[in-house]
Every structure is written in structure tokens, then in C-alpha cells.
Design a protein around this motif. Structure first.
Motif, PDB file in Angstrom:
ATOM      1  N   HIS A   1       5.493  -1.453   1.170  1.00  0.00           N
ATOM      2  CA  HIS A   1       4.735  -0.240   1.483  1.00  0.00           C
ATOM      3  C   HIS A   1       5.559   0.997   1.120  1.00  0.00           C
ATOM      4  N   SER A   2       4.860   2.075   0.862  1.00  0.00           N
ATOM      5  CA  SER A   2       5.530   3.335   0.554  1.00  0.00           C
ATOM      6  C   SER A   2       4.671   4.484   1.060  1.00  0.00           C
TER       7      SER A   2
ATOM      8  N   ASN B   1      -0.748   8.164   1.769  1.00  0.00           N
ATOM      9  CA  ASN B   1      -0.611   9.610   1.614  1.00  0.00           C
ATOM     10  C   ASN B   1      -0.498  10.241   2.996  1.00  0.00           C
TER      11      ASN B   1
ATOM     12  N   THR C   1       3.661   8.633   0.182  1.00  0.00           N
ATOM     13  CA  THR C   1       3.718   9.862  -0.598  1.00  0.00           C
ATOM     14  C   THR C   1       3.487  11.021   0.362  1.00  0.00           C
TER      15      THR C   1
ATOM     16  N   GLU D   1      11.483   6.359   4.651  1.00  0.00           N
ATOM     17  CA  GLU D   1      11.453   5.690   3.346  1.00  0.00           C
ATOM     18  C   GLU D   1      12.478   4.557   3.276  1.00  0.00           C
TER      19      GLU D   1
ATOM     20  N   GLU E   1       0.840  -1.193   0.000  1.00  0.00           N
ATOM     21  CA  GLU E   1       0.000   0.000   0.000  1.00  0.00           C
ATOM     22  C   GLU E   1       0.878   1.248   0.000  1.00  0.00           C
ATOM     23  N   ASP E   2       0.409   2.258  -0.715  1.00  0.00           N
ATOM     24  CA  ASP E   2       1.050   3.567  -0.671  1.00  0.00           C
ATOM     25  C   ASP E   2       0.175   4.477   0.188  1.00  0.00           C
TER      26      ASP E   2
END
Length: 344
Positions: A52-53, A18, A55, A44, A15-16
Motif C-alpha cells: 500500500h502507498s 489519496n 499520495t 510511508e 492500493e494507493d
């Protein structure tokens, strides 16, 4: 086998996320700079290989919340993470302000911020203060170097302060008790213009922010009183949001905050002496008071620490225990307080 497949461990879906991070101060100040340059890259890096990441949306300098409003912005979910200034939320984060009610204890900001960072996790009253406001403390304690007095006039004795308006952040206004000065609450985003226009005759501030804020241009008399290093807050997340995250993302946020604290403090330690020299080279006059002056200032104050602790006790927050724990830790670490606030 179909049965074996049915029993296989479920795959965690990548999942990214926000994430908005907020700070009332602009990036010219070190703690905001490191949020961008250290905390975010460290998070990061910790997420690499997890699937996962994040933004990021970086909202600094009052673009989303002014100084002192970061807690509310994160609590309300306007931002997921914030540099929360406990200094400017003395009612909601009252236990976190113990250092600002105990001046003249230690000039070692690494010691003060490191212990305070640990205390957020180990002290029930500290932890409860964050959670009562819907926050999860991540770390990244904002250590503040030894506070100075910067004025538009020379200070050779405490009597020289009589009648002058001196601004200070939050509870630090209490440090002016007994000096004859008129204490005014303020913050770094206001100081330069308020001094320049004559609203203030001086400020209580620290070298690592005074130079970036160009305060020596308008308050060129720098007096090293020895008020001491302080803890002003740290990185916190909206707790509901944090609790909903996969554990690896939670761990990454706290790893990032730890890296932030280490880099920030190293940067701070390297800068203080250099910044004082630069201000002197640019026309500031720097003097350091003798122990008698420092003791006269400290002894002329009311015991604001015990008043603060008693008020917290009455609210069920164990202020006296927090005060004793802090002072005992500082003394055990080698600090020599000008005044033992907890023992009077």
C-alpha cells in the motif's frame, strides 16, 4: 489441486490512497512542520513492504481550513487527516481542554502532552468526544511549552494589567480573571498585526511560537508568569474513512503519529531556552515573577476548572472525573500545582 487453490487465502490488493492533510496554522509553526517532515515520512516508512502507498495533498495555513475549522473539514471529508486544534473547539472537544482550565500546574510539556495522548485512548469521555464528531484520534499530541505574557508595556505587578486588552487562545482567556485586564480571544495568526495596530496591548503565548511569529518585535516585554504547559490537540482522521482502511494502513497512521509526537517534543524542548535567548538578544526584556506574584495571580481567579467540570457533568461528560484524573496524574508525576483546582 483446484480445491486447494479455491481454499487459498485471498490476496490483499495493493492500493494507493489519496490523502489530504489539513492544518489551519502555516508550517512556520512546529506542529505543522512535523506533520510534513515527520508524520508523513513515518507513515510511508511503516507502509513499506505492505503493497500500500499514500499520495499526500498537504493543505496548511488556511488553504483549506482556518484555525479552529480543522475538525469540521475532517468530519465533512474535505480532508482525511487533520491537525485538529481541540483548543479552538472547546464545545465539541470539551474534555480535551482540561489543561487549559487548570493553569499553574506543570511547565513540563512532555509530561502534559504524553499523558494527554494516552488519555485519548484510555478515557471513555475523551474517546467519545472524538467519535461523536466523526473522528478517529491518531496521536501526535501537540504539547505547548510554558505560556508567557508578552506586552507592549512592562509588568511589575498585577495592577499594571488593569484596563489593558490582552489576547489569549480559547479558554486561556479565563486566566485573566481577577487581573483587571480585558481578555480577548485570539490566535497566533492574528497576534502580530493586532498588537502592531493597537487592537491588543499584549498576548498570552508561548516562546516556541512567539519567536517564529516575531511577536517580540511588537510586544517586547516578556513576563514569565508560569501559566504552565498545555495540550492543544493532535492528529485525527475521518472515522468512516479510517475504518474502511486495511489494518496495516491504520497501523501505519498511528505509528506515524507516535513518531511525530516524539520528534516534535524533542524539537520543542531543544528550542524553548534558545528562542527566549534569541528574543532577548533582539531587544526583548525578559523578567520572571516570584512565587508570591504567581500565587496572587492564581488565587485571584475563579475556580474555572470546577466551573468547567460542572458544566461537562451536566452534559453527561464526567468532567469532574476527568479533572481529578488529570490533577492526580500530574501530582503523582511530581508536579506541584500552585492551586489544587480539583480539591477546593
Amino acid at each position: 489441486m483446484a480445491v486447494g487453490g479455491a481454499l487459498a487465502a485471498p490476496q490483499v490488493q495493493a492500493e494507493d490512497f489519496n490523502v489530504t492533510i489539513v492544518a489551519g496554522h502555516p508550517p512556520v509553526f512546529r506542529w505543522v512542520k512535523h506533520a510534513s517532515q515527520t508524520f508523513i515520512p513515518a507513515v510511508e516508512a511503516a507502509l513499506e513492504g505492505t503493497g500500500h502507498s499514500i499520495t499526500w495533498s498537504e493543505q496548511y495555513g488556511g488553504s483549506l481550513a482556518k484555525v479552529g475549522d480543522e475538525l469540521e473539514a475532517v468530519e465533512a471529508g474535505l480532508a482525511e487527516v487533520g491537525l485538529v486544534s481541540s483548543l479552538f473547539d472547546p464545545a465539541k472537544l470539551s474534555p480535551q481542554n482540561v489543561t487549559y482550565f487548570t493553569p499553574f500546574v506543570s511547565s513540563d510539556s512532555t509530561l502534559v502532552s504524553g499523558w494527554m495522548d494516552e488519555l485519548q485512548a484510555t478515557n471513555d469521555d475523551m474517546r467519545a468526544a472524538w467519535e461523536e464528531n466523526g473522528l478517529e484520534y491518531l496521536g501526535g499530541g501537540i504539547g505547548i511549552d510554558d505560556y508567557l505574557l508578552m506586552t507592549t508595556f512592562p509588568v511589575e505587578s498585577i495592577d499594571d494589567l488593569d484596563g489593558h486588552k490582552i489576547a489569549a487562545p480559547g479558554p486561556a482567556v479565563n486566566w485573566l480573571e481577577g487581573t483587571g485586564a480585558v481578555g480577548v480571544s485570539g490566535n497566533l495568526t492574528l497576534y502580530y498585526n493586532e498588537i502592531k495596530t493597537g487592537v491588543y496591548d499584549g498576548v498570552i503565548v508561548f516562546a516556541s511560537a512567539a519567536l517564529p511569529g516575531k511577536l517580540h518585535e511588537v510586544a517586547p516585554y516578556i513576563t514569565k508568569v508560569g501559566f504552565g504547559a498545555q495540550y492543544a490537540g493532535g492528529l485525527a482522521a475521518n472515522k468512516d474513512w479510517y475504518d474502511s482502511l486495511p489494518e496495516v494502513v491504520q497501523d501505519a497512521l498511528k505509528a506515524g503519529a507516535k513518531a511525530d509526537a516524539e520528534a516534535y517534543q524533542k524539537d520543542l524542548d531543544a528550542s524553548v531556552t534558545m528562542f527566549l535567548s534569541m528574543m532577548e538578544e533582539q531587544g526583548a526584556t525578559i523578567t520572571e515573577v516570584d512565587p508570591a506574584f504567581r500565587e496572587e495571580w492564581a488565587s485571584g481567579m475563579n475556580n474555572v476548572a470546577q466551573d468547567w467540570a460542572a458544566r461537562l457533568d451536566s452534559e453527561g461528560k464526567n468532567g469532574s472525573a476527568v479533572l481529578k484524573s488529570y490533577m492526580d496524574t500530574m501530582r503523582a508525576a511530581g508536579a506541584e500545582p500552585v492551586r489544587d483546582w480539583d480539591r477546593e
